[in-house]
Design a protein around this motif. Structure first.
Motif, short mmCIF file in Angstrom:
data_model
loop_
_atom_site.label_atom_id
_atom_site.label_comp_id
_atom_site.label_asym_id
_atom_site.label_seq_id
_atom_site.Cartn_x
_atom_site.Cartn_y
_atom_site.Cartn_z
N ILE A 143 0.83 -1.21 0.00
CA ILE A 143 0.00 0.00 0.00
C ILE A 143 0.87 1.26 0.00
N SER A 144 1.93 1.25 0.83
CA SER A 144 2.73 2.48 0.91
C SER A 144 3.50 2.73 -0.39
N ARG A 145 3.79 1.69 -1.12
CA ARG A 145 4.56 1.86 -2.36
C ARG A 145 3.68 2.16 -3.57
N TYR A 146 2.50 1.54 -3.65
CA TYR A 146 1.75 1.63 -4.91
C TYR A 146 0.44 2.40 -4.83
N ARG A 147 0.02 2.80 -3.62
CA ARG A 147 -1.26 3.50 -3.54
C ARG A 147 -1.03 4.99 -3.33
N VAL A 148 -1.54 5.78 -4.27
CA VAL A 148 -1.43 7.23 -4.15
C VAL A 148 -2.44 7.69 -3.10
N ASN A 149 -2.04 8.63 -2.25
CA ASN A 149 -2.93 9.16 -1.20
C ASN A 149 -3.54 8.07 -0.32
N ALA A 150 -2.73 7.11 0.10
CA ALA A 150 -3.24 6.06 1.00
C ALA A 150 -3.63 6.67 2.34
N THR A 151 -4.70 6.17 2.94
CA THR A 151 -5.11 6.69 4.24
C THR A 151 -4.16 6.20 5.33
N LYS A 152 -4.14 6.94 6.44
CA LYS A 152 -3.30 6.54 7.59
C LYS A 152 -3.68 5.14 8.06
N GLU A 153 -4.99 4.88 8.05
CA GLU A 153 -5.49 3.59 8.52
C GLU A 153 -4.97 2.44 7.65
N ALA A 154 -5.03 2.64 6.33
CA ALA A 154 -4.54 1.60 5.41
C ALA A 154 -3.04 1.37 5.61
N LEU A 155 -2.30 2.44 5.80
CA LEU A 155 -0.86 2.32 6.00
C LEU A 155 -0.53 1.65 7.34
N ARG A 156 -1.41 1.87 8.32
CA ARG A 156 -1.18 1.30 9.64
C ARG A 156 -1.46 -0.20 9.67
N THR A 157 -2.56 -0.61 9.02
CA THR A 157 -2.96 -2.02 9.12
C THR A 157 -2.46 -2.88 7.96
#
Length: 274
Positions: A143-157
Motif C-alpha cells: 500500500i505504501s509503495r503503490y497507492r497514491v494518497n493512502a489513508t493513515k489507517e490503510a498504512l497502519r494495518t
C-alpha cells in the motif's frame, strides 16, 4: 482407465523434461538442501512430496500424515495441525546421504495448478481475509509503495490491498518485500529440472490424479484424497471465471507481463496461455 492415466503421466514428464533441456543448462548442478526445502518426506510408503501452495497442499499433507500412521483419517486433522504441527519431516532436515538416498529410491511427486488461478487463489486467501502475517508484512509495504494518497489507517494495518496493487508488487523488480512461496514459480519451489519427479499431478484433475497416485504407491484401499476446501470453506473455490474477473482489473500490458512472469510454469506444465 489406468492405461490412459499412465499415458498422461508419461506425456507430462516428457514435456517437463523437454522444457528443461531447452531452457535450463543446470542439469549438472549439485542438489543442495535449499533445492529440497519444500519437499516433505513420508518414510513408510517412501514418498517425497514437493509442496506447491494453493494446489491441494493441505490435503496432501493430511494424506501423508495418515500414510505415516500419525492420524487414522484425513477428516480428523485440523488446518493448524497440518501447517504448524511439524509432524511431517522435510527433506532438507536429513544429511547429504539421507537426502540422496531418498531422492534415488522414493517416489517423488508434485501437484501443480494453472498459474493465474493459483495466483488469484493466493491473493484471495491472504489479502481478502484478516491475516496477521500477510497484512502487516506484505500489505503495508504494498500500500505504501503503490497507492497514491493512502489513508493513515490503510498504512497502519496493511489491510485492503487491491489485486492491481498486488500485481504491481509482483512485477516490480525492486519489490519492497521479498517473494513468498504462495506466488513463487513452481520451477523455483520444486526444482523440476534438477529433481526428476516420478509423478506430476494437476489440481484440475485432482481427484483422478491423486487416487491414481495412491494406487501406484500401494496405499490402503480406504484412503482417498479428501475433497474438502481447507480454508474459508463457505467461499467458492477460485475458478477460471473468478480468475478472469480479477485479471479484467489489469491493463493488457500487466496481463502480458504476468504471463511472462509465469512463462516457464505455463510451458513446463503444458497450460495454454489464458
Amino acid at each position: 482407465k489406468w492405461k490412459s492415466l499412465y499415458q498422461i503421466q508419461r506425456e507430462r514428464k516428457r514435456i517437463m523434461r523437454e522444457t528443461c533441456s531447452k531452457y535450463k543448462s543446470n542439469s549438472r548442478r549439485i542438489i543442495t538442501p535449499y533445492h529440497v526445502s519444500r519437499i516433505f518426506v513420508e518414510d513408510k510408503y517412501r514418498v517425497l512430496y514437493c509442496e506447491v501452495p494453493k494446489a491441494g497442499c493441505s490435503n496432501w499433507k493430511r494424506v501423508l500424515m495418515v500414510l505415516n500412521g500419525l492420524a487414522s483419517s484425513t477428516k480428523d486433522i485440523q488446518h493448524n495441525t497440518v501447517h504448524y504441527g511439524n509432524y511431517l519431516k522435510r527433506l532438507d532436515g536429513f544429511d547429504h546421504k539421507g537426502i540422496y538416498h531418498r531422492l534415488n529410491s522414493y517416489t517423488k511427486m508434485l501437484f501443480i495448478r494453472e498459474p493465474f488461478e493459483k495466483l488469484v487463489s493466493a491473493f484471495r486467501d491472504k489479502f481478502e481475509h484478516p491475516n496477521n502475517y500477510y497484512h502487516p508484512v506484505f500489505g503495508k509495504a504494498i500500500i505504501s509503495r503503490y497507492r497514491v494518497n493512502a489513508t493513515k489507517e490503510a498504512l497502519r494495518t496493511g489491510s485492503g490491498v487491491k489485486f492491481k496493487e498486488f500485481i504491481q508488487y509482483l512485477l516490480d523488480v525492486h519489490r519492497p518485500v521479498g517473494m513468498d512461496i504462495h506466488w513463487d514459480h513452481v520451477n523455483r519451489l520444486c526444482s523440476p529440472c534438477l529433481i526428476d519427479y516420478d509423478f506430476v499431478g494437476k489440481f484440475e484433475s485432482m481427484e483422478e490424479d491423486a487416487n491414481f497416485f495412491l494406487h501406484l504407491i500401494g496405499a490402503p484401499q480406504n484412503l482417498t484424497f479428501p475433497k474438502f476446501k481447507d480454508r474459508h470453506s463457505d467461499e467458492e473455490r477460485t475458478t477460471t471465471k473468478i480468475t478472469q474477473q480479477y485479471f479484467a482489473q489489469l491493463s493488457p500490458a500487466q496481463r502480458q507481463r504476468s504471463y511472462d512472469f509465469y512463462y516457464m510454469d505455463y510451458l513446463m506444465f503444458n497450460y495454454s496461455k489464458p
